[in-house]
Design a protein around this motif. Sequence first.
Motif: not given
Length: 952
Positions: A193-199, A250-253, A281-292
């Motif tokens: 769960y990404l929210r738990d590992h931001v730091d 947003r910067a962390h995201r 996701y629209e503002t901070e996408p993951v490179g190379g990922a296919t969107v569904y």
Amino acid sequence: MGKRLVVFLVAVLPPAGAVVLSVRQPQASLLFIGLTLVIELAVVLVSFGGKVTQDLLARWRGRAVEYIDAALARRFSRFHHRYRAALRDSLRDVDLSGLVTTGYYTPGLDELFVDLQVEPRAPTLVDSGVLDEAEGPRRELFSVEELVGRRDAVALAVLGVPGSGKTTLLRHLARQTAREGRRGRRDVPILLYLRDHVDSIVNERLSLSTLVTQWWGRTKHREPVGWFEQRLDEGRCLVLLDGLDEIADRAHRRAVANWITAQVESHYGNDFVITSRPRAYETEPVGGATVYRVHSLTEEKVERFVRAWYGAFARDEDRRAKDRRTRQTAARARDQAGDLLDRVRGDPGLRALAVNPLLLTMIVNVHQVRGTLPKARVDLYREICEVLLWRRDERSGAVAEQDRGQVRDLLAALAHDMMLGKTRKLPRSAVVARITGLFADADVETVLDRVRRTGLFVDREETTWSFAHLTIQEYLAAAHVSTAGSGMSQVKAIDDPWWRETILFHVADPRAGADLGAIVRSCLRSGTEDALSLAFDVERHGRDIGPEVRAELDALVESSDPTRRRLVARVLLGGLLREVVTRADGAQVCVRPVTARIYALHLRDRALSDPTVPAGTGADDPVVGVRAETAGAFVLWANEVMAGHGPYRLPRRPEIEESPATRLAVGGNSVWLAPGDQRLWVPKGVPHPHLVDRASLVAHVRADIERSGRGLTRLLLTRALVITGFVCGLLAEPDGDRGDDDLHDHLYDLDRTLCHARDHGLVDQDLRITPGAGLATTREQVGRLRAELTRLAEPRDPHDPNADFDTAHDQVMGRTLSQALVWVLNQNAPADTWLDSFTTAFLRYSGVTDARDHIVPPGSPLPVEVPSSASPWALRTTEEVRVAITPFAAREKVLTRQTATDLRLRVLCLAGEADGPSGRAALIQTAAGLTLLERRDSGETPPTETIILAAG
């Protein structure tokens, strides 16, 4: 020692030799000295190198041991099994965190999971509202399980609206992959769960393997060193990263999105699935990922989920049941699930919400905990908005405490603005103006981002915002009125259908303090169809409107103005017909039965009365006690009132049996069906309302005889009187013509009858015939006895003087009573059991003992027929009973217990006079019909026959 000696000799001998040679050959002394230095240097180097080599070998040996040990541990340890088992256990139950209403039991994820389908779609084309309304061409749908685990590794970005099931999908994927015995290219699930590992990601810049090791190290199952790293290097992992959007900063995201991109590149060969809401996701996408995009639930999947939910609770109840014979939960679970599905299908607002997994979970959870959906829809929508506004974000801290009220107040104000403007959309400028008007110092973009996260109010286009559904807009507008106390005049809005649902939400909220009486009175003053419809709905959905206002509504039903009555009828029928279940064949069946108020309108409009319908039924309660013919007449009237709609009809049997919502609304009542055989539908496990079974009829006859005991014992006097008549006739005959045996038999029968009469205190003890007395004495005693019996018995019907004794006896009291009385005398029953013996005989000779169960609808004819050749007693009794029964059969009079006893016994007495078995059966059915009427009028068997309307 040997090594040291060699080194010593190598170090000493060359210099010594060089000295000797230099003495002997002085011209080569420099050469000898140079060679000696080289040799000495070589000795030093060899000596030093040996030590280094030894140290290196020692270190390499240790490292080799550690490497081999770690490799063996990774390869042959049981950690893989422990890890998978621990992960499966941690994901066993469905996640209900954040819900307001929860039950005593949390179902398992495997029990409830409904496979979500996804379709490829650009992030900008994925709707961000809680109810996905994305436009664009439909593409092929996939299951995420089909997309991962293929030969070529994939990176998927699964985007979905709030509550669309993204987290549940990843939990299911992790649990399925972690199953023992599962084989695949990537059999190691990693769920973070990404929210738990931001730091750890942003500040510590940990790699994926280090992050996973650190995360799993917090559990009791420590991994062999490098286990996760090796699995990632081997491409054996399914990496599931949940909630990119739940990183509030947003910067962390952006940093986390970049980190994911780097991990996908560095760990190529593993499958990656990342979930997020569309806008983040629209503002901070993951490179190379296919969107569904996660697709909304279909109707079939909604049904599967609801039935799975109730099935899970039923199985839990069965597990808890100590007595296995009491396990009847499966059928009840099917009915409860069917009831909810019918209600969802019959309510457009609920139907729209149910396509969202989170909202569907909330709906089914509330229905299961409360046993039904709340009558006041405001409770359900308040819970939905509360969950979406902040409860689901409490775990991530995405919405601060001080911001929650701000978001709620803003959405309520915007909803109210849109209701006033009669619009479903607002331009961005209007939204910004509202924000700055409410919160002068707030950062507009920050507020918009908070609002967007709720999924309740979204920017579907760059310049336009709207609510996810009109019902949510209406609820929030009502919330604004309730909290602000101004902004909407209900009085001005009562004639406007646009405001109808908002007003109903407002009046149903106990915290709103709405003046229901004022709203209803305003509706009554308006008098339009829309206003009157709102008035009755306020009464039904709101709190108590007070007796005076309720009396004003009741006066509408009782109005003497036929036009006004028809308008009210159209309003009430329209409200009833809005709540329907639509079947697959297009037929529609009302969820609620016809109410007592609507049926009363029908009777008043037709100038009719219906005595089978009990008085005092609540106005909004189902009408009960309706007969088949009056149900048909009601349908004709309803079609007249609702001209232009329908046509309406009574339902068919499958339409009731396959509609759990209707069945549960009907409760224990029965429903009239469309013309045909077995016209009355009766719920399973409920006795037929017109059934009088043999045991019940026998019980009533026994009670009748017990109440009529004194009168029945007087039959002994009637029998004795008949005997004395025959004895007097025999005594009057000449001695040669008289049959002494007949005289002796009659005198014995007379003495036996008088003995029973004396036991019951019907005659004096000295009223007897002296045995063995002469003819003169006997003639005198019989004459005196006959006179006394004539005074006591007072027979109304003489027998045929030419008939034999048995016939004469039957003619005086009827064959049934005559045969029962003779049987008791033959049994010589004592006084204390005389009535019991008589009852047994009466039931046998009347035919009740062998009778079948009877279905006798109230109001149906109750025939009383005997052959014209029957005795005067039978003919007279038949006519008396026929006249007496008529007003009760027509339900014009109330049948009291005493009247029922008299009529039932007389009808059964006539059963012995009937013409054959069919005639007897008809009279027994009449007795059963009287029994049902008595039970109805006494309240022992309340009426249940009601009306459900259908169409199509």
